[in-house]
Design an enzyme around this catalytic site. Structure first.
Site, PDB file in Angstrom:
ATOM      1  CG  ASN A   1      37.610  35.617 -10.005  1.00 29.81           C
ATOM      2  OD1 ASN A   1      37.621  36.662  -9.377  1.00 29.81           O
ATOM      3  ND2 ASN A   1      37.436  34.447  -9.422  1.00 29.81           N
TER       4      ASN A   1
ATOM      5  CE  LYS B   1      46.162  45.174 -11.324  1.00 28.83           C
ATOM      6  NZ  LYS B   1      44.892  45.188 -10.588  1.00 28.83           N
TER       7      LYS B   1
ATOM      8  CB  SER C   1      43.030  40.556  -0.988  1.00 30.35           C
ATOM      9  OG  SER C   1      43.096  39.836  -2.189  1.00 30.35           O
TER      10      SER C   1
ATOM     11  CE  LYS D   1      40.358  48.244  -7.533  1.00 34.85           C
ATOM     12  NZ  LYS D   1      40.563  46.999  -8.315  1.00 34.85           N
TER      13      LYS D   1
ATOM     14  CB  THR E   1      35.955  40.714  -7.662  1.00 30.11           C
ATOM     15  OG1 THR E   1      37.224  40.430  -7.065  1.00 30.11           O
ATOM     16  CG2 THR E   1      36.022  42.063  -8.342  1.00 30.11           C
TER      17      THR E   1
ATOM     18  CE  LYS F   1      46.376  42.093  -1.022  1.00 30.33           C
ATOM     19  NZ  LYS F   1      46.913  41.427  -2.240  1.00 30.33           N
TER      20      LYS F   1
END
Ligand code: GLU
Length: 426
Positions: free
Chosen positions: A231, A116, A360, A104, A200, A80
């Site tokens: 964001n 990523k 997510s 994370k 976030t 992810k």
């Protein structure tokens, strides 16, 4: 001061972001007694894909872009992590960010590994049509990499729900079906989750309040500075001020502002909305330099923009007693030591900005379930999950007499090590 063994030096870890990850990994591995086997697995990303993407530009010329996706680990589940559009995207950066995603997700107790991706481009200089063609070309090139049970992208710097909708469309067409769970951070209505946009920033707020509680400080007596008004930063600033914290400084890549009485975050939000997404020209504070925000006289500093902004030099001048890392990798390993010596509490990125990937995960669950939750439900689950992760990291820090950063790494490393042992290696 807590113990953070100085096994790494400025010379070895200055230039590479991935080295900065390894620096922290080594320290944490030593403190928690991680096996060499597990450390070796985690020091090497599982898969690195690099593609070149020919895109038809509006001027009729083909431009070739470089696209990346690194799968760091799938030990704890499908990988992810977001996709970043920026000019500094490169192998090293994507590799580092992918490893951070592994940690994370583990810190946040999610059933995911880490990945990523990114495209080296300047999205601000491209038309909407060019960005759509680029995103779809990237998705097709990565169509064997992505998948709801394999690797699940999301937005990151320079991307948003718009890009995720294009990605979904290209993936659906190339796989001949409808696969909303292939990506998260989608627009609501296309399978996106309520609460994902603010998640976030919301996680940053939850982590800040939890840390202030440990410090015996009340939000209404606390001031803050937030770097970044995208964001993460904009939602973090809004939510912190809603909780009674006086946000005295905000800034984005165009301008930075200071107001001793506290900035009216709602006024800043509506200014940005009506001003093409940027803070330049805002009149709710005096304009200061970007670096002055980092060293301003506030209690809480939230770096929520770029990596490597808290360097040794900046760290020596920081006056805040609490740093909550909204961005990925805002502090260099060398600066860590200085902050530690100054007894500044740092809530590290892999904990503090985990709220995004947590929601997510909720989006992915809702997509697979085909049943959608209310925003209140999402927020309540998010807050509970962040609070639990915070306590686990805090307790590790106390137990191992180390910083929260190393405590977070220990939290992640132990979970991934268990996965490596339980699955076995052939
Ligand atoms: N890009 C975000 C991050 O760095 C979100 C990743 C995700 O939701 O998969 O945490």
């Amino acid at each position: 001061m807590t113990t953070e063994t100085k096994t790494t030096t400025a010379e070895t870890h200055q230039d590479s972001m991935f080295d900065a990850v390894l620096a922290r990994l080594d320290v944490a591995a030593k403190i928690c007694g991680l096996s060499d086997n597990a450390a070796n697995v985690l020091r090497n990303p599982q898969k690195q894909v690099k593609v070149s993407l020919p895109v038809m530009m509006d001027n009729g010329k083909i431009q070739i872009f470089e696209g990346f996706r690194t799968i760091h680990s799938t030990i704890l589940g499908p990988s992810k992590g977001g996709i970043r559009y920026a000019m500094d995207v490169c192998d090293d950066e994507v590799k580092a960010l992918s490893a951070w995603m592994t940690f994370k997700c583990a810190v946040a107790n999610l059933p995911y590994g880490g990945a990523k991706g990114g495209i080296k481009c300047d999205p601000r200089k491209m038309s909407v049509g060019e960005l759509e063609r680029l995103t779809k070309a990237y998705t097709i090139a990565m169509s064997d990499v992505f998948g709801p049970d394999k690797d699940i992208p999301a937005p990151d710097m320079g991307t948003s729900g718009r890009e995720m909708a294009w990605l979904l469309d290209a993936f659906n067409k190339s796989h001949r079906g409808d696969f909303p769970a292939v990506t998260t951070g989608k627009p609501v209505g296309l399978g996106g989750s309520l609460g994902r946009d603010a998640a976030t920033g919301r996680g940053v707020m939850v982590a800040t309040l939890a840390a202030l509680k440990k410090m015996n400080k009340k939000p209404e007596n606390v001031t803050a500075a937030v770097q970044g008004f995208g964001n993460v930063g904009s939602h973090a600033a809004r939510l912190l001020s809603e909780k009674g914290i006086k946000v005295c400084a905000i800034g984005d890549h165009t301008a930075t502002f200071w107001n001793e009485k506290g900035i009216d975050i709602y006024a800043a939000l509506s200014y940005v909305k009506n001003n093409g997404g940027i803070l330049k020209g805002f009149t709710g504070g005096t304009e200061i330099k970007n670096t002055e925000l980092l060293t301003s006289k506030v209690d809480v500093l939230v770096p929520a923009a770029l990596q490597n902004v808290i360097t040794e030099e900046i760290a020596t001048q920081i006056k805040a007693t609490l740093i909550v890392e909204g961005a990925n990798g805002p502090t260099t390993p060398e600066a860590d030591h200085i902050l530690n010596e100054k007894n500044i509490i740092v809530v590290p990125d892999i904990l503090a900005n985990g709220g995004g990937v947590t929601v997510s995960y909720f989006e992915w669950v809702q997509n697979r379930y085909g049943y959608y939750w209310s925003e209140e439900e999402v927020n309540a689950k998010h807050d509970a999950s962040m609070s639990l992760a915070f306590e686990q990291v805090w307790n590790n820090g106390q137990q191992y007499k180390t910083t929260m950063r190393i405590g977070a790494y220990i939290s992640a490393l132990k979970k991934v090590e268990l996965g490596i042992i339980a699955k076995g290696v052939y």
